[in-house]
Design a protein around this motif. Sequence first.
Motif, PDB file in Angstrom:
ATOM      1  N   ALA A 158     -51.698  79.852 -26.406  1.00 52.43           N
ATOM      2  CA  ALA A 158     -52.486  79.474 -27.582  1.00 52.43           C
ATOM      3  C   ALA A 158     -52.042  78.087 -28.056  1.00 52.43           C
ATOM      4  CB  ALA A 158     -52.323  80.510 -28.684  1.00 52.43           C
ATOM      5  N   THR A 159     -52.302  77.081 -27.220  1.00 52.91           N
ATOM      6  CA  THR A 159     -51.809  75.725 -27.474  1.00 52.91           C
ATOM      7  C   THR A 159     -52.380  75.137 -28.757  1.00 52.91           C
ATOM      8  OG1 THR A 159     -51.591  75.423 -25.094  1.00 52.91           O
ATOM      9  CG2 THR A 159     -51.542  73.439 -26.442  1.00 52.91           C
ATOM     10  N   VAL A 160     -53.680  75.270 -28.965  1.00 53.67           N
ATOM     11  CA  VAL A 160     -54.304  74.716 -30.179  1.00 53.67           C
ATOM     12  C   VAL A 160     -53.742  75.402 -31.416  1.00 53.67           C
ATOM     13  CG1 VAL A 160     -56.478  74.448 -31.447  1.00 53.67           C
ATOM     14  CG2 VAL A 160     -56.402  74.001 -28.980  1.00 53.67           C
ATOM     15  N   ALA A 161     -53.641  76.723 -31.377  1.00 49.63           N
ATOM     16  CA  ALA A 161     -53.069  77.450 -32.519  1.00 49.63           C
ATOM     17  C   ALA A 161     -51.605  77.058 -32.719  1.00 49.63           C
ATOM     18  CB  ALA A 161     -53.184  78.956 -32.299  1.00 49.63           C
ATOM     19  N   GLY A 162     -50.873  76.862 -31.643  1.00 48.81           N
ATOM     20  CA  GLY A 162     -49.469  76.450 -31.747  1.00 48.81           C
ATOM     21  C   GLY A 162     -49.320  75.109 -32.447  1.00 48.81           C
ATOM     22  N   PHE A 163     -50.120  74.133 -32.019  1.00 47.17           N
ATOM     23  CA  PHE A 163     -50.046  72.823 -32.676  1.00 47.17           C
ATOM     24  C   PHE A 163     -50.550  72.890 -34.119  1.00 47.17           C
ATOM     25  CE2 PHE A 163     -48.109  70.048 -29.858  1.00 47.17           C
ATOM     26  CZ  PHE A 163     -48.530  70.293 -28.552  1.00 47.17           C
ATOM     27  N   ALA A 164     -51.602  73.666 -34.354  1.00 50.16           N
ATOM     28  CA  ALA A 164     -52.101  73.828 -35.727  1.00 50.16           C
ATOM     29  C   ALA A 164     -51.016  74.435 -36.610  1.00 50.16           C
ATOM     30  CB  ALA A 164     -53.355  74.701 -35.740  1.00 50.16           C
ATOM     31  N   TYR A 165     -50.328  75.428 -36.082  1.00 52.94           N
ATOM     32  CA  TYR A 165     -49.253  76.081 -36.833  1.00 52.94           C
ATOM     33  C   TYR A 165     -48.130  75.104 -37.152  1.00 52.94           C
ATOM     34  CZ  TYR A 165     -45.721  79.568 -37.963  1.00 52.94           C
ATOM     35  OH  TYR A 165     -44.748  80.314 -38.586  1.00 52.94           O
ATOM     36  N   LEU A 166     -47.730  74.287 -36.190  1.00 52.25           N
ATOM     37  CA  LEU A 166     -46.686  73.298 -36.431  1.00 52.25           C
ATOM     38  C   LEU A 166     -47.095  72.301 -37.507  1.00 52.25           C
ATOM     39  CD1 LEU A 166     -45.544  72.502 -32.780  1.00 52.25           C
ATOM     40  CD2 LEU A 166     -44.269  73.768 -34.511  1.00 52.25           C
ATOM     41  N   VAL A 167     -48.292  71.739 -37.369  1.00 53.70           N
ATOM     42  CA  VAL A 167     -48.765  70.730 -38.324  1.00 53.70           C
ATOM     43  C   VAL A 167     -48.931  71.328 -39.715  1.00 53.70           C
ATOM     44  CG1 VAL A 167     -50.722  69.224 -38.902  1.00 53.70           C
ATOM     45  CG2 VAL A 167     -49.810  69.262 -36.566  1.00 53.70           C
ATOM     46  N   LEU A 168     -49.563  72.511 -39.799  1.00 52.50           N
ATOM     47  CA  LEU A 168     -49.760  73.153 -41.104  1.00 52.50           C
ATOM     48  C   LEU A 168     -48.432  73.515 -41.761  1.00 52.50           C
ATOM     49  CD1 LEU A 168     -52.773  75.517 -40.359  1.00 52.50           C
ATOM     50  CD2 LEU A 168     -52.722  73.667 -42.043  1.00 52.50           C
ATOM     51  N   SER A 169     -47.535  74.093 -41.008  1.00 51.49           N
ATOM     52  CA  SER A 169     -46.253  74.520 -41.573  1.00 51.49           C
ATOM     53  C   SER A 169     -45.462  73.343 -42.109  1.00 51.49           C
ATOM     54  CB  SER A 169     -45.419  75.259 -40.520  1.00 51.49           C
ATOM     55  OG  SER A 169     -46.012  76.485 -40.191  1.00 51.49           O
ATOM     56  N   ILE A 170     -45.328  72.311 -41.313  1.00 51.38           N
ATOM     57  CA  ILE A 170     -44.520  71.159 -41.726  1.00 51.38           C
ATOM     58  C   ILE A 170     -45.232  70.371 -42.818  1.00 51.38           C
ATOM     59  CG2 ILE A 170     -43.512  68.979 -40.957  1.00 51.38           C
ATOM     60  CD1 ILE A 170     -43.103  70.452 -38.189  1.00 51.38           C
ATOM     61  N   GLY A 171     -46.497  70.032 -42.582  1.00 47.43           N
ATOM     62  CA  GLY A 171     -47.226  69.220 -43.559  1.00 47.43           C
ATOM     63  C   GLY A 171     -47.393  69.902 -44.897  1.00 47.43           C
ATOM     64  N   ALA A 172     -47.816  71.159 -44.873  1.00 47.26           N
ATOM     65  CA  ALA A 172     -48.040  71.882 -46.128  1.00 47.26           C
ATOM     66  C   ALA A 172     -46.730  72.163 -46.859  1.00 47.26           C
ATOM     67  CB  ALA A 172     -48.793  73.183 -45.866  1.00 47.26           C
ATOM     68  N   SER A 173     -45.646  72.402 -46.131  1.00 51.95           N
ATOM     69  CA  SER A 173     -44.360  72.660 -46.782  1.00 51.95           C
ATOM     70  C   SER A 173     -43.829  71.411 -47.471  1.00 51.95           C
ATOM     71  CB  SER A 173     -43.339  73.177 -45.766  1.00 51.95           C
ATOM     72  OG  SER A 173     -43.723  74.450 -45.294  1.00 51.95           O
ATOM     73  N   ILE A 174     -43.944  70.271 -46.828  1.00 48.49           N
ATOM     74  CA  ILE A 174     -43.510  69.017 -47.455  1.00 48.49           C
ATOM     75  C   ILE A 174     -44.393  68.717 -48.661  1.00 48.49           C
ATOM     76  CG2 ILE A 174     -43.369  66.513 -47.126  1.00 48.49           C
ATOM     77  CD1 ILE A 174     -42.431  67.181 -44.216  1.00 48.49           C
ATOM     78  N   ALA A 175     -45.695  68.876 -48.508  1.00 55.44           N
ATOM     79  CA  ALA A 175     -46.611  68.645 -49.633  1.00 55.44           C
ATOM     80  C   ALA A 175     -46.315  69.596 -50.789  1.00 55.44           C
ATOM     81  CB  ALA A 175     -48.061  68.802 -49.174  1.00 55.44           C
ATOM     82  N   ALA A 176     -45.983  70.843 -50.488  1.00 51.64           N
ATOM     83  CA  ALA A 176     -45.671  71.816 -51.536  1.00 51.64           C
ATOM     84  C   ALA A 176     -44.380  71.452 -52.266  1.00 51.64           C
ATOM     85  CB  ALA A 176     -45.571  73.223 -50.939  1.00 51.64           C
ATOM     86  N   ALA A 177     -43.376  70.974 -51.538  1.00 51.37           N
ATOM     87  CA  ALA A 177     -42.134  70.551 -52.192  1.00 51.37           C
ATOM     88  C   ALA A 177     -42.405  69.375 -53.134  1.00 51.37           C
ATOM     89  CB  ALA A 177     -41.077  70.182 -51.145  1.00 51.37           C
ATOM     90  N   VAL A 178     -43.188  68.404 -52.687  1.00 53.05           N
ATOM     91  CA  VAL A 178     -43.556  67.263 -53.523  1.00 53.05           C
ATOM     92  C   VAL A 178     -44.344  67.749 -54.738  1.00 53.05           C
ATOM     93  CG1 VAL A 178     -44.973  65.161 -53.606  1.00 53.05           C
ATOM     94  CG2 VAL A 178     -43.464  65.578 -51.661  1.00 53.05           C
ATOM     95  N   ALA A 179     -45.270  68.696 -54.536  1.00 51.36           N
ATOM     96  CA  ALA A 179     -46.065  69.232 -55.644  1.00 51.36           C
ATOM     97  C   ALA A 179     -45.184  69.959 -56.658  1.00 51.36           C
ATOM     98  CB  ALA A 179     -47.144  70.178 -55.115  1.00 51.36           C
ATOM     99  N   GLY A 180     -44.210  70.707 -56.181  1.00 53.88           N
ATOM    100  CA  GLY A 180     -43.298  71.402 -57.092  1.00 53.88           C
ATOM    101  C   GLY A 180     -42.494  70.442 -57.942  1.00 53.88           C
ATOM    102  N   ILE A 181     -41.984  69.399 -57.315  1.00 53.94           N
ATOM    103  CA  ILE A 181     -41.236  68.375 -58.058  1.00 53.94           C
ATOM    104  C   ILE A 181     -42.163  67.693 -59.058  1.00 53.94           C
ATOM    105  CG2 ILE A 181     -40.094  66.126 -57.837  1.00 53.94           C
ATOM    106  CD1 ILE A 181     -39.010  67.209 -55.098  1.00 53.94           C
ATOM    107  N   GLY A 182     -43.359  67.326 -58.591  1.00 54.10           N
ATOM    108  CA  GLY A 182     -44.320  66.660 -59.481  1.00 54.10           C
ATOM    109  C   GLY A 182     -44.725  67.523 -60.659  1.00 54.10           C
ATOM    110  N   LEU A 183     -44.948  68.815 -60.405  1.00 51.68           N
ATOM    111  CA  LEU A 183     -45.310  69.727 -61.477  1.00 51.68           C
ATOM    112  C   LEU A 183     -44.234  69.767 -62.545  1.00 51.68           C
ATOM    113  CD1 LEU A 183     -47.140  71.956 -62.665  1.00 51.68           C
ATOM    114  CD2 LEU A 183     -45.813  73.592 -61.302  1.00 51.68           C
TER     115      LEU A 183
END
Length: 125
Positions: free
Chosen positions: A95-120
Motif C-alpha cells: 500500500a505505497t500510496v497509503a504509506g506515503f499519505a500516512y507519513l505526510v499526514l502524520s508528520i505534517g499534521a502533528s507539527i501543525a497541531a503543535a504550532v496551533a497549540g502554542i498559538g492558541l
Amino acid sequence: MNQILLVALGGAVGSVCRYLVGVGALRLLGPSFPWGTLVVNVAGSFAIGVLAELIVARYGASAELRLLLITGFLGGFTTFSAFALDAVTLFERGATVAGFAYLVLSIGASIAAAVAGIGLMRSVL
C-alpha cells in the motif's frame, strides 16, 4: 523516586487513553488505515504544544507537573514507535500510496497541531 512515580502514573493514564482512541478508531473507521495512531499523534502533538506553552512557558509550573503531564501522560499517549511500525506495515502490504499519505499526514499534521497549540495558548493568555 517521587519523580519516577509521577512519570509512571501519567504514562499509565496516557497509555490507557491511547488504547481507547485506537479501539474507537478501529470500530468507527475499520482496519484498512492506522487512524487511531494518526489521531493520537496529532492530538498528542497539539496537547504538547498547549501544555508546553501553558504550564512551562507561561506559568513556570513545577517540575513535578511537567513530569506528570508532558513526560508521563503524553509520553504514554503518543505513539511514534507505533507510527513507525504502521508505516512499515503499509509499505510491506504494498500500500505505497497509503504509506506515503500516512507519513505526510502524520508528520505534517502533528507539527501543525503543535504550532496551533502554542498559538492558541499565546492568544488566550
